[in-house]
Design a protein around this motif. Structure first.
Motif, PDB file in Angstrom:
ATOM      1  N   GLY A   1       0.809  -1.214   0.000  1.00 11.01           N
ATOM      2  CA  GLY A   1       0.000   0.000   0.000  1.00 11.01           C
ATOM      3  C   GLY A   1       0.845   1.268   0.000  1.00 11.01           C
TER       4      GLY A   1
ATOM      5  N   THR B   1      -5.030  -1.760   0.855  1.00  6.78           N
ATOM      6  CA  THR B   1      -4.482  -1.687  -0.510  1.00  6.78           C
ATOM      7  C   THR B   1      -5.534  -1.454  -1.581  1.00  6.78           C
ATOM      8  OG1 THR B   1      -4.760  -4.037  -0.952  1.00  6.78           O
ATOM      9  CG2 THR B   1      -2.679  -3.347   0.084  1.00  6.78           C
TER      10      THR B   1
ATOM     11  N   ARG C   1      -3.336  -3.784  -5.768  1.00  5.04           N
ATOM     12  CA  ARG C   1      -1.977  -4.138  -5.365  1.00  5.04           C
ATOM     13  C   ARG C   1      -1.785  -5.626  -5.152  1.00  5.04           C
ATOM     14  NH1 ARG C   1       0.864  -0.772  -7.154  1.00  5.04           N
ATOM     15  NH2 ARG C   1       2.557  -1.461  -5.778  1.00  5.04           N
TER      16      ARG C   1
END
Lengths: 468, 468, 468
Positions: free
Chosen positions: C372, C403, C407
């Motif tokens: 993140g 996230t 991701r």
């Protein structure tokens, strides 16, 4: 009139109406099966003496550290509750309990207690308050004075088929023998070999315990060899008296064996109180391995539950003694620790090693992979702090993808609270129905297969895993 | 016309229609209660100056590392967003934000932002896109120029009753005093004593900070004794200015005290920059113990939140400074670390220790058992990365079986983003309703009891735990 | 007549009727998209030779340690199943499998197998039992003898677009070249550089492997410099032959670099078998850093999956060899271990580092915060033991708050079992639909946005993350 909440037939079942229907049918398969309790902490003398319980506080509060710790967290002095070495005014303690009853909302203990109040004693727990404390105390006092609330009558009413106790290796097991020989008493009450007090050099009584052990069962051998011999002998003695398992509350899961000379050397230092912390830990790990080795011969199931900091509050320990609510779990690891033991004994299907944990993180990461390969290895049911509705659901969710339903121990109530046994087993059965019903609803299992599984989990698993 | 998604009254409530009905009723009990925010990072000067916010980027993007790290993960240079020591073209930064708005889907920050856009600024977040960036920038700029969008007006609109800030021990707290004396301003804005910069020897400013501290508050004492004296004095100064708590962002939860001579020796080495990493850690642990000791006297609530690797990206730290989105949690343990502190002070119900974590694994394993016994111990609400809808649900599920609902801290928004406060508190209230409604639907709680609990969680818990 | 359970269109979708409707629509967006498999363990020769599979046991049981470990846990000798170096009577092994088929209920393998039986081979798995074992063996034997069940025909039927294999750095990649040049064969079959056997000094073949490596690709350099040179060269060779990634099964996530002199010194000790365990670990960590460094030049995606105790059962390893079902995960940490690597390379968006784990605890605590923030960092899909329905749901729940959906790596089947590939990808798509539908039902996402997300997760993510 209407059913009170506590007795709602759908309690703990899934809220979705479609899934709930499935769960109801699965629960019906097992709700009334007999209770098999292969690990617990009741006193077998209770069934021999068969005396009425003294009072509600002595029955439900003082000896139950699940209950007293909730009250302690609210600031109540444990001495007011008669915990450990203290005694109390039972009615005053009862009032404290009733006053704080709302604190139990949502807890595992609260759920068991409310089930117990209603289904064992006929009291609606939603009535409990400070104002009703005395009335309920009187009602309960009246109820537990009845003959059909004595331990033996309750055993029949509870449907108790097997009950294991936890016993000192030097216990003479006379109560167990008396019960086994009593044709009027039907449950099997089995001793369990629990040698912790003989393996932890850092405990103050280690030397005395071990000396008594060797003297009484070492058959003339001395030192470490006498110690091993005595432990073996006592295990056989337990087995002859009905034991099916040996239980080990180790500090961690290390199982690295020591060679005999090293073990003997540390053993002698331990007796003199001169072993270092590392040596004591190495010796305890060695004994974990040795007990597994002994199980290869005598066939006792080995249960292991490491990872608890005992008597965390020094203050409370000094005042009240052990088992008074401040044993606190810590992070655990099994993969590395058990490798020596499992690599040696884990491929033997006749050896049964049940691994308990209070650290939930090991279920998917370590215990399921271990029990999903080693034929000796089983995942113990959630225990102690995680013997709890949501945690039991997480347990199934964490292990099933790897192990399926065949590698867990079956439910363990682990309790000192006799009257909570039906509630605990019933809770477990409802959670199993809850979990399985979701898998059926998601088309991951046929309902027919789920019905087979729930019967296996509740009834066949504990018999199989504990060699009953 | 129809309600946009972001304002749907059932947002975050359970999908099952029956459970949702229960959740709606529970939410109604608390949705409009005032906001109590006992831990956060706003600047009290904001309320004294009461100036209009400068522009949408300075209000919503540059200072909020929750937001900028999402953009950084997508490859955006933090300098383009005006992070830390940099400045940026606010409109260009805003365009970047809008272009990447879809990346926020499902994130906690995204949820708060969309609530904030709609409920604070009247903008439907589902409109946001690269194409609408300039229009929305202009709309927002117009809105925040209005008088009723200044900090004080918003405080009233948000229903802010208590707001704690986080302050340096040498802060003169003049803004806090000014606000307390201002009869036109009603929220209580309380300072919080945060001494981290004075306990971590490995930080570059340690020597300077400590020297200033002793010089200004040591009352003539020097060295370690002057240091302790100065900390005590400043705590009392904070308390006199309204502080209710002291906040500690330690590296880990170790609380082992040092004897005075050892502590003094390490302290001197630390001042010379000669302390080893182990010595610095031992000193920090000693100070955790000492702060608990000080709380016995001054009664400040102690909040502890260990377990974060600060400034993980050396590159970014050198360029942008601290608090720029790359503080990363690591595995934490409390049971062993806190034993010295809790064994000494944990049995004191007047001492309040709130334990925060970003390592969720400790909730069921360590924090719930600790807070379920020690009267001093409370479980902090999910914080930082786990101040998030699903994680908040997991939190309740992880601790409730052991602690019930009486041992958690109440919600903490911990924010630098003023306008996100209502969204954060509303989110928390919805999640509590969500969790409790399931327990009601499963007949584990009566709805009446659940209604009491949700009011207690939202309103009474933070007042009780933070001594408000 | 009616659809069997295994083919129910709503399998794995949420039980709640309203949420299920949403999930159905989301699933429809992706159910028939082509299969992209950027990490797996098939043999590329299979597609060159295109021979019929020999028999059901050799196809479905002997080589699949997911399957054989379940049977081993039930006490079956792996030798009866033809595992590793053993051979078996395939029909007898098949009977054992069918007899124990109920044990697979609820497991990930069981789910894949039942999907595979039905959707690939046309056999209803609910028919499988000891009694039907021979019939099903015959049916399957008949089916797999058909031309349209050969590897190439199945690739078309499965919709296979990209398939990565895992290859030794000295592999000549001739099969990959042959497939790439074959205009009749459409899937991209890409090699993956997997250098583990060349970095672990504690493995018996280390010296031989490294010597061959330097001799064949060191370009005349020797020692540690020749070793690095050879690895670089082979990476470029892989890249020229279609590789997009290099895969690293390290012991842990430590990435601390060594200076060249230290690395060279340990390298020489390692070649002589004289490196200590700590030196070997330090060298492995150094190589993790060096491979990241090489990726900066050649652009190969770096995948890392530490945390597995390989060949846990020494007994079984000696008899059957590696990869026979007793690799056991252990606790992992990434935050500290990866700091050197990420602080140096993590800010480079052109570098892609995909972090896999079997320790679920790191998702919310470490991997989501890392991915993140760092543009180089991606969270790998749940893998191995946690590539499982419930665990995949927990994965999304654990990372999304931090996230979002941008991701993660996209699904990785990681399989040796060719015919399970469609079932594995379909399972993943259903779980994504399941998770997203809940967010839509809770008004956290619009359904339109959820539809975009699921297409991105299934199709665009793996292309983007693996640079396809």
């Amino acid at each position: 009139m209407s059913t009170p909440r506590v007795a709602h037939p759908d309690r703990l079942l899934p809220a979705d109406p479609g899934v709930r229907e499935i769960a109801r049918r699965l629960l019906a398969e097992v709700e009334n099966l007999p209770i098999i309790s292969p690990h617990g902490h009741l006193d077998p003398a209770m069934f021999c003496h068969n005396e009425a319980f003294p009072d509600p506080t002595a029955l439900l509060i003082s000896p139950d550290h699940y209950v007293t710790r909730v009250l302690r967290s609210a600031g109540i002095d444990l001495g007011e509750l008669g915990v450990g070495r203290t005694s109390c005014d039972p009615r005053a303690a009862w009032r404290i309990f009733c006053q704080h009853w709302p604190l139990f909302s949502g807890t595992a203990s609260g759920y068991w207690l409310e089930q117990e109040f209603y289904h064992v004693f006929g009291i609606d727990p939603d009535r409990i308050s400070e104002d009703t404390a005395d009335d309920i105390y009187d009602e309960l006092s009246h109820v537990i004075a009845q003959d059909d609330f004595r331990p033996r009558a309750l055993a029949t009413r509870f449907g108790l088929e097997v009950l294991a106790t936890t016993d000192d290796p030097l216990d003479d097991l006379s109560y167990h023998r008396a019960l086994a020989e009593d044709s009027q008493f039907h449950p099997r009450v089995l001793p369990t070999f629990r040698p912790d007090a003989y393996t932890k050099m850092y405990l103050p009584d280690f030397r005395d315990n071990v000396t008594r052990l060797i003297d009484s069962a070492g058959e003339g051998k001395t030192g470490y060899q006498g110690y091993l011999e005595a432990l073996k002998n006592r295990r056989w003695f337990f087995k002859e008296n009905g034991a099916v398992s040996a239980d080990h509350g180790t500090h961690d899961a290390n199982s690295t064996p020591l060679d005999d000379a090293t073990a003997a050397r540390i053993f002698e230092k331990g007796l003199k109180g001169e072993a270092t912390r590392d040596e004591a830990a190495a010796f305890e790990a060695n004994m974990t391995y040795r007990f597994a080795e002994m199980s290869q011969d005598d066939g006792l199931v080995m249960t292991l539950h490491p990872g608890v900091y005992r008597n965390h509050s020094t203050t409370a320990f000094h005042r009240f003694g052990p088992d008074t609510g401040h044993d606190i779990p810590f992070r655990m690891e099994y993969t590395n620790g058990l490798q020596p033991l499992l690599s040696q004994f884990g491929e033997n299907p006749a050896f049964h090693l049940v691994l308990f944990t209070i650290d939930e993180t090991v279920y998917s990461r370590e215990l399921a992979p271990l029990a999903g390969y080693y034929p000796a290895c089983y995942v113990g049911a959630p225990w102690w702090f995680i013997d709890e509705i949501d945690a039991m659901n997480r347990f199934r969710s964490a292990i099933t993808g790897t192990t399926g339903f065949s590698r867990s121990s079956g439910f363990i109530d682990d309790t000192r609270a006799y009257c909570s046994i039906p509630a605990r087993h019933n809770t477990s059965r409802r959670v199993e129905a809850n979990y399985l019903s979701r898998l059926v609803a998601e088309h991951r299992l046929s309902e027919e297969r789920a019905a087979d599984i729930i019967v296996d989990l509740v009834d066949a698993s504990p018999r199989r895993v504990f060699k009953l």
